[in-house]
Motif scaffolding. Sequence first.
Motif, PDB file in Angstrom:
ATOM      1  N   GLN A 133      18.158 -16.142   0.217  1.00 11.84           N
ATOM      2  CA  GLN A 133      18.795 -17.490  -0.370  1.00 11.84           C
ATOM      3  C   GLN A 133      18.622 -17.767  -2.004  1.00 11.84           C
ATOM      4  O   GLN A 133      19.117 -18.367  -2.622  1.00 11.84           O
ATOM      5  N   ARG A 134      17.634 -16.913  -2.347  1.00  8.16           N
ATOM      6  CA  ARG A 134      17.076 -16.961  -3.742  1.00  8.16           C
ATOM      7  C   ARG A 134      17.487 -15.634  -4.579  1.00  8.16           C
ATOM      8  O   ARG A 134      16.739 -15.263  -5.618  1.00  8.16           O
ATOM      9  N   GLY A 135      18.282 -14.898  -4.066  1.00  4.92           N
ATOM     10  CA  GLY A 135      18.656 -13.607  -4.579  1.00  4.92           C
ATOM     11  C   GLY A 135      17.712 -12.577  -4.588  1.00  4.92           C
ATOM     12  O   GLY A 135      17.646 -11.592  -5.437  1.00  4.92           O
ATOM     13  N   ALA A 136      16.696 -12.596  -3.599  1.00  6.97           N
ATOM     14  CA  ALA A 136      15.542 -11.456  -3.331  1.00  6.97           C
ATOM     15  C   ALA A 136      15.792 -11.128  -2.066  1.00  6.97           C
ATOM     16  O   ALA A 136      16.666 -11.288  -1.326  1.00  6.97           O
ATOM     17  N   ASP A 137      14.817 -10.382  -1.740  1.00  5.54           N
ATOM     18  CA  ASP A 137      14.547  -9.996  -0.437  1.00  5.54           C
ATOM     19  C   ASP A 137      13.048  -9.779  -0.003  1.00  5.54           C
ATOM     20  O   ASP A 137      12.201  -9.706  -0.916  1.00  5.54           O
ATOM     21  N   LEU A 138      12.606  -9.378   1.251  1.00  3.83           N
ATOM     22  CA  LEU A 138      11.106  -9.192   1.252  1.00  3.83           C
ATOM     23  C   LEU A 138      10.861  -7.855   0.485  1.00  3.83           C
ATOM     24  O   LEU A 138      11.624  -6.943   0.128  1.00  3.83           O
ATOM     25  N   ILE A 139       9.669  -7.827   0.327  1.00 11.08           N
ATOM     26  CA  ILE A 139       9.001  -6.834  -0.813  1.00 11.08           C
ATOM     27  C   ILE A 139       9.361  -5.462  -0.011  1.00 11.08           C
ATOM     28  O   ILE A 139       9.074  -5.108   1.135  1.00 11.08           O
ATOM     29  N   VAL A 140       9.846  -4.563  -0.869  1.00  8.55           N
ATOM     30  CA  VAL A 140       9.668  -3.042  -0.827  1.00  8.55           C
ATOM     31  C   VAL A 140       8.487  -2.254  -1.471  1.00  8.55           C
ATOM     32  O   VAL A 140       8.788  -2.568  -2.706  1.00  8.55           O
ATOM     33  N   ILE A 141       7.662  -1.694  -0.857  1.00  7.55           N
ATOM     34  CA  ILE A 141       6.498  -1.275  -1.339  1.00  7.55           C
ATOM     35  C   ILE A 141       6.752   0.145  -1.688  1.00  7.55           C
ATOM     36  O   ILE A 141       6.955   0.947  -0.744  1.00  7.55           O
ATOM     37  N   ASN A 142       7.004   0.501  -3.104  1.00  8.12           N
ATOM     38  CA  ASN A 142       7.255   1.783  -3.395  1.00  8.12           C
ATOM     39  C   ASN A 142       5.858   2.490  -4.301  1.00  8.12           C
ATOM     40  O   ASN A 142       6.222   3.779  -4.503  1.00  8.12           O
TER      41      ASN A 142
END
Length: 206
Positions: A113-122
């Motif tokens: 809803q805030r233009g993000a997503d759950l973190i993707v750890i790279n």
Amino acid sequence: MAFRNTNTEYVNVRRVPSTPISNSDKNLLRVVLLSFGLLCIIQATLNVTLRIFLDESDTNALELNEICKNFTDQKRSDFDQYFRDGWVYFNTSLYYISPAKRNWQDSRGFCLQRGADLIVINSREEQEFIRRFHRFMWIGLRNTTARTWIWVDGTPLTRRYWGPGEPNMGNDEGCVESRFFEVQDTWNDLNCNDQNFWVCERAMAR
């Protein structure tokens, strides 16, 4: 007394003696000035302390300033709003650490809803970054129907930071949390309906 004639009006002006500053007023002024000086020292100390504990390097600050030079006024305004809402900057992305708990799906919905997503750890650096917050938090990794671990952006799992004995795939544990134990590898698979804190990530695209 005032003297008036037909041509000119004269008024006697009395000199009002100045009131000397009392010793108590002088002492009060000294206290105010001393207090102001102490506040300045405290503020400087806090700035240094926060820089040490949050590990906000000059390099990151310069990098952020360089990125922002290329933003339109609208983009700058958008990111200013993220900062006001409590998001933090690290290594070209914005992150939000939740103050409450939700299940994995609702946590992801909050981010989307805030233009993000759950973190993707790279990277190891990103893994260490979220460990600083000393919480058990949902990350954007889940198990598909093919029993394959995949990130929310569709990329396969390549870098792995599983905790000892994980993933064990017990009790329908199809989602992943990151913990904050002393060991560096802290991921744990968990039932997606469990309640947890979460981390949103929003890349700072130009």
